[in-house]
Scaffold this motif. Structure first.
Motif, PDB file in Angstrom:
ATOM      1  N   ALA A   1       0.828  -1.206   0.000  1.00  0.00           N
ATOM      2  CA  ALA A   1       0.000   0.000   0.000  1.00  0.00           C
ATOM      3  C   ALA A   1       0.864   1.258   0.000  1.00  0.00           C
ATOM      4  O   ALA A   1       0.433   2.317  -0.483  1.00  0.00           O
ATOM      5  CB  ALA A   1      -0.914  -0.004   1.220  1.00  0.00           C
ATOM      6  N   LYS A   2       2.091   1.166   0.505  1.00  0.00           N
ATOM      7  CA  LYS A   2       2.961   2.328   0.577  1.00  0.00           C
ATOM      8  C   LYS A   2       3.494   2.757  -0.789  1.00  0.00           C
ATOM      9  O   LYS A   2       4.141   3.791  -0.900  1.00  0.00           O
ATOM     10  CB  LYS A   2       4.124   2.053   1.535  1.00  0.00           C
ATOM     11  CG  LYS A   2       3.675   1.958   2.984  1.00  0.00           C
ATOM     12  CD  LYS A   2       4.860   1.753   3.919  1.00  0.00           C
ATOM     13  CE  LYS A   2       4.397   1.699   5.361  1.00  0.00           C
ATOM     14  NZ  LYS A   2       5.537   1.502   6.300  1.00  0.00           N
ATOM     15  N   ASP A   3       3.220   1.961  -1.799  1.00  0.00           N
ATOM     16  CA  ASP A   3       3.618   2.348  -3.153  1.00  0.00           C
ATOM     17  C   ASP A   3       2.636   3.361  -3.742  1.00  0.00           C
ATOM     18  O   ASP A   3       2.878   3.898  -4.826  1.00  0.00           O
ATOM     19  CB  ASP A   3       3.682   1.132  -4.067  1.00  0.00           C
ATOM     20  CG  ASP A   3       4.840   0.213  -3.713  1.00  0.00           C
ATOM     21  OD1 ASP A   3       5.882   0.716  -3.273  1.00  0.00           O
ATOM     22  OD2 ASP A   3       4.703  -1.014  -3.862  1.00  0.00           O
ATOM     23  N   PHE A   4       1.546   3.614  -3.046  1.00  0.00           N
ATOM     24  CA  PHE A   4       0.595   4.645  -3.463  1.00  0.00           C
ATOM     25  C   PHE A   4       0.873   5.894  -2.639  1.00  0.00           C
ATOM     26  O   PHE A   4       0.856   5.862  -1.409  1.00  0.00           O
ATOM     27  CB  PHE A   4      -0.842   4.175  -3.244  1.00  0.00           C
ATOM     28  CG  PHE A   4      -1.263   3.095  -4.189  1.00  0.00           C
ATOM     29  CD1 PHE A   4      -1.726   3.395  -5.462  1.00  0.00           C
ATOM     30  CD2 PHE A   4      -1.181   1.759  -3.805  1.00  0.00           C
ATOM     31  CE1 PHE A   4      -2.102   2.386  -6.347  1.00  0.00           C
ATOM     32  CE2 PHE A   4      -1.559   0.744  -4.678  1.00  0.00           C
ATOM     33  CZ  PHE A   4      -2.015   1.059  -5.953  1.00  0.00           C
ATOM     34  N   ILE A   5       1.132   6.980  -3.327  1.00  0.00           N
ATOM     35  CA  ILE A   5       1.570   8.199  -2.656  1.00  0.00           C
ATOM     36  C   ILE A   5       0.666   9.378  -3.008  1.00  0.00           C
ATOM     37  O   ILE A   5       0.403   9.639  -4.190  1.00  0.00           O
ATOM     38  CB  ILE A   5       3.009   8.538  -3.051  1.00  0.00           C
ATOM     39  CG1 ILE A   5       3.935   7.368  -2.690  1.00  0.00           C
ATOM     40  CG2 ILE A   5       3.489   9.806  -2.375  1.00  0.00           C
ATOM     41  CD1 ILE A   5       4.930   7.051  -3.754  1.00  0.00           C
ATOM     42  N   LEU A   6       0.197  10.071  -2.001  1.00  0.00           N
ATOM     43  CA  LEU A   6      -0.555  11.309  -2.203  1.00  0.00           C
ATOM     44  C   LEU A   6       0.439  12.458  -2.247  1.00  0.00           C
ATOM     45  O   LEU A   6       1.219  12.659  -1.320  1.00  0.00           O
ATOM     46  CB  LEU A   6      -1.536  11.538  -1.059  1.00  0.00           C
ATOM     47  CG  LEU A   6      -2.225  12.911  -1.041  1.00  0.00           C
ATOM     48  CD1 LEU A   6      -3.099  13.107  -2.283  1.00  0.00           C
ATOM     49  CD2 LEU A   6      -3.054  13.075   0.234  1.00  0.00           C
ATOM     50  N   ASN A   7       0.438  13.212  -3.327  1.00  0.00           N
ATOM     51  CA  ASN A   7       1.309  14.374  -3.492  1.00  0.00           C
ATOM     52  C   ASN A   7       0.461  15.640  -3.451  1.00  0.00           C
ATOM     53  O   ASN A   7      -0.549  15.742  -4.152  1.00  0.00           O
ATOM     54  CB  ASN A   7       2.013  14.309  -4.850  1.00  0.00           C
ATOM     55  CG  ASN A   7       2.915  13.101  -4.984  1.00  0.00           C
ATOM     56  OD1 ASN A   7       4.095  13.156  -4.700  1.00  0.00           O
ATOM     57  ND2 ASN A   7       2.347  11.982  -5.434  1.00  0.00           N
ATOM     58  N   THR A   8       0.871  16.603  -2.662  1.00  0.00           N
ATOM     59  CA  THR A   8       0.164  17.883  -2.607  1.00  0.00           C
ATOM     60  C   THR A   8       1.144  19.002  -2.915  1.00  0.00           C
ATOM     61  O   THR A   8       2.330  18.926  -2.566  1.00  0.00           O
ATOM     62  CB  THR A   8      -0.474  18.110  -1.224  1.00  0.00           C
ATOM     63  OG1 THR A   8       0.536  18.053  -0.216  1.00  0.00           O
ATOM     64  CG2 THR A   8      -1.522  17.049  -0.937  1.00  0.00           C
ATOM     65  N   PHE A   9       0.648  20.052  -3.566  1.00  0.00           N
ATOM     66  CA  PHE A   9       1.525  21.091  -4.094  1.00  0.00           C
ATOM     67  C   PHE A   9       0.971  22.497  -3.888  1.00  0.00           C
ATOM     68  O   PHE A   9      -0.249  22.701  -3.865  1.00  0.00           O
ATOM     69  CB  PHE A   9       1.709  20.910  -5.604  1.00  0.00           C
ATOM     70  CG  PHE A   9       2.199  19.558  -6.026  1.00  0.00           C
ATOM     71  CD1 PHE A   9       3.555  19.288  -6.135  1.00  0.00           C
ATOM     72  CD2 PHE A   9       1.293  18.543  -6.312  1.00  0.00           C
ATOM     73  CE1 PHE A   9       4.007  18.038  -6.528  1.00  0.00           C
ATOM     74  CE2 PHE A   9       1.727  17.280  -6.705  1.00  0.00           C
ATOM     75  CZ  PHE A   9       3.089  17.027  -6.816  1.00  0.00           C
ATOM     76  N   GLN A  10       1.894  23.434  -3.834  1.00  0.00           N
ATOM     77  CA  GLN A  10       1.595  24.842  -3.995  1.00  0.00           C
ATOM     78  C   GLN A  10       2.327  25.254  -5.267  1.00  0.00           C
ATOM     79  O   GLN A  10       3.517  24.958  -5.414  1.00  0.00           O
ATOM     80  CB  GLN A  10       2.105  25.666  -2.809  1.00  0.00           C
ATOM     81  CG  GLN A  10       1.390  25.375  -1.491  1.00  0.00           C
ATOM     82  CD  GLN A  10      -0.063  25.823  -1.511  1.00  0.00           C
ATOM     83  OE1 GLN A  10      -0.385  26.845  -2.119  1.00  0.00           O
ATOM     84  NE2 GLN A  10      -0.927  25.077  -0.854  1.00  0.00           N
ATOM     85  N   VAL A  11       1.632  25.879  -6.179  1.00  0.00           N
ATOM     86  CA  VAL A  11       2.246  26.276  -7.439  1.00  0.00           C
ATOM     87  C   VAL A  11       2.006  27.758  -7.693  1.00  0.00           C
ATOM     88  O   VAL A  11       1.073  28.356  -7.153  1.00  0.00           O
ATOM     89  CB  VAL A  11       1.689  25.451  -8.624  1.00  0.00           C
ATOM     90  CG1 VAL A  11       2.028  23.984  -8.453  1.00  0.00           C
ATOM     91  CG2 VAL A  11       0.170  25.633  -8.768  1.00  0.00           C
ATOM     92  N   ALA A  12       2.866  28.336  -8.522  1.00  0.00           N
ATOM     93  CA  ALA A  12       2.750  29.759  -8.859  1.00  0.00           C
ATOM     94  C   ALA A  12       2.932  29.925 -10.356  1.00  0.00           C
ATOM     95  O   ALA A  12       3.740  29.226 -10.975  1.00  0.00           O
ATOM     96  CB  ALA A  12       3.794  30.576  -8.100  1.00  0.00           C
ATOM     97  N   LYS A  13       2.213  30.857 -10.929  1.00  0.00           N
ATOM     98  CA  LYS A  13       2.282  31.098 -12.366  1.00  0.00           C
ATOM     99  C   LYS A  13       3.462  32.006 -12.689  1.00  0.00           C
ATOM    100  O   LYS A  13       3.673  33.040 -12.070  1.00  0.00           O
ATOM    101  CB  LYS A  13       0.981  31.739 -12.853  1.00  0.00           C
ATOM    102  CG  LYS A  13       0.819  31.737 -14.362  1.00  0.00           C
ATOM    103  CD  LYS A  13      -0.571  32.220 -14.762  1.00  0.00           C
ATOM    104  CE  LYS A  13      -0.783  32.110 -16.259  1.00  0.00           C
ATOM    105  NZ  LYS A  13      -2.163  32.552 -16.641  1.00  0.00           N
ATOM    106  N   THR A  14       4.233  31.610 -13.683  1.00  0.00           N
ATOM    107  CA  THR A  14       5.401  32.394 -14.094  1.00  0.00           C
ATOM    108  C   THR A  14       4.990  33.427 -15.152  1.00  0.00           C
ATOM    109  O   THR A  14       3.914  33.323 -15.752  1.00  0.00           O
ATOM    110  CB  THR A  14       6.482  31.486 -14.691  1.00  0.00           C
ATOM    111  OG1 THR A  14       6.008  30.939 -15.937  1.00  0.00           O
ATOM    112  CG2 THR A  14       6.818  30.355 -13.736  1.00  0.00           C
TER     113      THR A  14
END
Length: 234
Positions: free
Chosen positions: A199-212
């Motif tokens: 199950a640890k092969d499934f990863i939730l990724n969360t991000f903060q992004v900014a427009k260039t």
């Protein structure tokens, strides 16, 4: 990448202490490069990690969502033939959100390219990562390369979602990553460091992004959690 044996690679999760521990444990061979981003790494380490932001020849295969049209000025990724990427991203109906999710998918592939080539300063990394995130991954890429390990296997990204957009200039988003068939590989011998899926092969990724200014969305902050219930699949 499962939790037994082998060398987990890429999400390079965290700290040099973890890397040292994994390397010693791998004694016969290759080191672990901490875990998470490119090679499923479910053994050891914390379940949550964060990057502090500013606030073999041939080409690999990249499979976008069937519904996703070809993008103008889309990047080209120099992936080896033993790496495949599947992006499952559906249109949201909102142009800004679609652009954010498109560029997050490109950023994921840029990171794979960096680890596969051992070059963290590619055109794509510079394009999709802000300076703090870029420096973080540059250190991880260099560490893994020094240890004589690269990546191989299949990488799948799904569950793309924008959770917030502010003034059309910054946004928060997430996606899930499936690394059950992603592994580390010894550069010299070509030996694939296979592990048992979990199950640890499934990863939730969360991000903060900014427009260039050029209109791309860059990652400025990133965190992840292994075995998150919202991502785990049978």
């Amino acid at each position: 990448m499962g939790s037994s044996g082998g060398t987990p690679i890429i999400y390079l999760r965290g700290t040099s202490d973890m890397l040292t521990t994994r390397h010693r444990a791998a004694a016969a061979g290759l080191l672990a490069a901490v875990a998470v981003s490119v090679t499923g790494c479910s053994s050891g380490g914390s379940g949550n990690d964060k990057i502090a932001g500013a606030g073999s020849g041939g080409s690999g295969s990249v499979t976008p969502s069937a519904s996703a049209p070809a993008e103008k000025n889309a990047p080209h990724f120099d992936l080896p033939s033993d790496i495949t990427v599947k992006v499952e991203r559906q249109p949201t109906g909102d142009a800004t959100k679609d652009a954010v999710l498109r560029d997050l998918a490109y950023a994921a592939q840029a990171r794979l390219e960096a680890f596969a080539t051992g070059n963290s300063r590619t055109v794509n990394m510079n394009r999709y990562y802000g300076i703090y995130a870029l420096n973080y991954w540059a250190n991880r890429v260099a560490t893994l390369k020094k240890q004589g390990v690269t990546i191989t296997g299949a990488y799948r990204y799904f569950g793309f979602q924008v959770t917030d957009v502010t003034n059309g200039k910054t946004a928060a988003a997430r996606y899930c990553e499936d690394q059950r068939k992603a592994y580390g590989k010894e550069i010299k011998s070509g030996k694939v460091l296979r592990t048992k899926p979990s199950a640890k092969d499934f990863i939730l990724n969360t991000f903060q992004v900014a427009k260039t200014p050029s209109g791309d969305w860059q990652i400025v902050q990133e965190s992840w959690k292994k075995a998150d219930a919202s991502c785990v699949q049978g």
